[in-house]
Design a protein around this motif. Structure first.
Motif, PDB file in Angstrom:
ATOM      1  N   TYR A 168       0.823  -1.211   0.000  1.00 57.39           N
ATOM      2  CA  TYR A 168       0.000   0.000   0.000  1.00 57.39           C
ATOM      3  C   TYR A 168       0.854   1.256   0.000  1.00 57.39           C
ATOM      4  N   LYS A 169       1.954   1.252   0.757  1.00 60.57           N
ATOM      5  CA  LYS A 169       2.743   2.475   0.872  1.00 60.57           C
ATOM      6  C   LYS A 169       4.210   2.159   1.128  1.00 60.57           C
ATOM      7  N   THR A 181       7.664   9.436  -0.338  1.00 60.89           N
ATOM      8  CA  THR A 181       6.545   8.531  -0.076  1.00 60.89           C
ATOM      9  C   THR A 181       5.883   8.125  -1.381  1.00 60.89           C
ATOM     10  N   THR A 183       2.535   6.064  -2.552  1.00 60.94           N
ATOM     11  CA  THR A 183       1.279   5.476  -2.101  1.00 60.94           C
ATOM     12  C   THR A 183       0.554   4.872  -3.293  1.00 60.94           C
TER      13      THR A 183
END
Length: 215
Positions: A168-169, A181, A183
């Motif tokens: 997911y991330k 990041t 995502t």
């Protein structure tokens, strides 16, 4: 431009030497993700990319996507595109009206989207980290720390959806304070793909006046 982003995306599939408490749990979870990903014929990922550094007051945010089938991939980010047809890598930069054609080389510690979301390259230690509820789903994080003390990366957090066992991330923290990041907005598997999706049409770009660079 693309090399750094491919290395970062590759953190989706890093594998490693376990350390610390609950390392066995972390390895078992990564094994589940690896097994599931290996069962797919192809994967399409749409993701958000964000870069932040509080010291330099830097914030950058964009979206990208990648389609993978076996070793082949088509990767879009920052308005540019990279294609790997199994033999050569084609980087297409519309802003410069340029195409760079290179032979693929398996460099040490270099990763490509074709390996994305697998976990079996050496170079990191890992441990069980926090669990968070995000957008109605439970996300379990596994922390990865480079074994190489000269690495520019301080740590990587991989967030795994507990129910689907999909990534997911990813949160990468650099030693310079930069946090990147990625995502996952959507992940689709076993989609019908065009037979020409991973084929580079050189004549198409020559006709558009693109400069072709061969390295």
């Amino acid at each position: 431009m693309f090399k750094k982003q491919l290395l970062l995306l590759g953190a989706f599939f890093l594998s490693v030497t376990a350390f610390g408490q609950n390392a066995d749990k972390a390895k078992a979870l990564l094994d589940e993700v690896y097994k599931k990903v290996n069962s797919y014929d192809n994967i399409q990922v749409d993701f958000k990319y964000a870069l932040d550094n509080s010291e330099t007051k830097t914030h950058q945010e964009t979206r990208g996507d990648v389609t993978m089938s076996g070793d082949k991939y088509l990767f879009n980010l920052f308005g540019a595109q990279q294609l790997y047809d199994g033999k050569k890598v084609y980087t297409i930069i519309p802003e410069n009206e340029e195409v760079i054609i290179e032979d693929y080389t398996e460099e040490e510690n270099t990763v490509t989207p074709s390996k994305m979301l697998t976990f079996y390259k050496s170079g990191h230690r890992y441990s069980w980290d926090i669990e968070q509820k995000t957008d109605g789903r439970m996300i379990q994080y596994v922390k990865l720390i480079p074994i190489d003390s000269k690495s520019e990366i301080k740590s990587i957090l991989l967030g795994i959806d507990v129910q689907t066992k999909n990534i997911y991330k990813l949160i990468e923290t650099g030693k310079n304070g930069t946090k990147t990041t990625i995502t996952v907005n959507s992940l689709k598997t076993n989609q019908p793909l065009s037979k020409s999706l991973f084929t580079f049409d050189e004549a198409k770009y020559e006709n558009q006046g693109y400069y072709i660079v061969r390295n």
